[in-house]
Design a protein around this motif. Structure first.
Motif: not given
Length: 228
Positions: A150-168
């Motif tokens: 589930r957390q790996r899916v959440a990571i993939a979802r966070a990267w989906m739009n190729n954002p400049d910034i990731i907040l975890a």
């Protein structure tokens, strides 16, 4: 390297007069492309407020924040929403997956909101799932996934739009040590590979060696110590 994220003298005060409470006190932070920064501190130290402001979900009382050289709190609400969708990816401690969507559809929902062409979106979703070892789970629902999946899916979802910034926000809270480390390692690898900026709020000191920098927050004050 350019600053993807810049916070300058950010303060947040709740209430007025004698009843006011300062939750953040002149916080400043720069995060460059390719940097993975950990934020640690005790409960009630201001971490959640800090992350909400950094994610453009909450406005500061004073100070300014810039993403990619643009001062974001001067944007209209519509442009602010678009910036969050395009420039910022969020990973939450409980993964926050939608129970009635398959793994693939969790990812495809994000580009649908931003208008990405479906064919391109599906290709990117499959690429991310393949890199995170989840292609065989693309048609499964969250209830059938392990915590690490589930957390790996959440990571993939966070990267989906190729954002400049990731907040975890506490991404390892519901995972055992081995799975938690694997999730943070994936996050660190993605940041380096694609030259993004990431901030992870965590209580898990076992993960700090995977980060480039560690900043401490206590009583709303941010300080940085060099890694040993």
């Amino acid at each position: 390297m350019e600053d993807l994220l810049l916070l300058e003298q950010i303060s947040k005060v709740y209430g007025d007069g004698d009843t006011s409470v300062k939750v953040l006190d002149d916080v400043s932070l720069q995060v460059k492309a390719g940097e993975f920064v950990a934020v640690v501190g005790p409960s009630g130290s201001g971490k959640s407020t800090f992350l909400s402001i950094t994610g453009a979900l909450l406005s500061p009382t004073s100070g300014r924040m810039m993403i990619g050289g643009k001062e974001i709190h001067k944007l209209s609400p519509k442009k602010m929403n678009q910036l969050r969708l395009e420039k910022i990816g969020f990973i939450f401690q409980s993964s926050n997956l939608i129970p009635y969507l398959t793994v693939q559809d969790q990812l495809l929902l994000i580009p649908e909101l931003s208008g990405m062409h479906h064919t391109n979106a599906k290709k990117r979703a499959h690429n991310l799932l393949d890199r995170l070892g989840l292609m065989h789970r693309k048609n499964h629902y969250p209830e059938s996934l392990s915590g690490g999946e589930r957390q790996r899916v959440a990571i993939a979802r966070a990267w989906m739009n190729n954002p400049d910034i990731i907040l975890a926000d506490e991404p390892t809270a519901s995972l055992d040590s081995e799975r938690g480390r694997a999730v943070v390692q994936m996050l660190a690898d993605e940041v380096k590979l694609h030259q993004k900026a990431a901030i992870m709020v965590t209580h898990d000191k076992r993960m700090l060696d995977l980060c480039d920098r560690i900043v401490y927050i206590e009583d709303g004050i941010l300080s940085e110590k060099k890694k040993k």
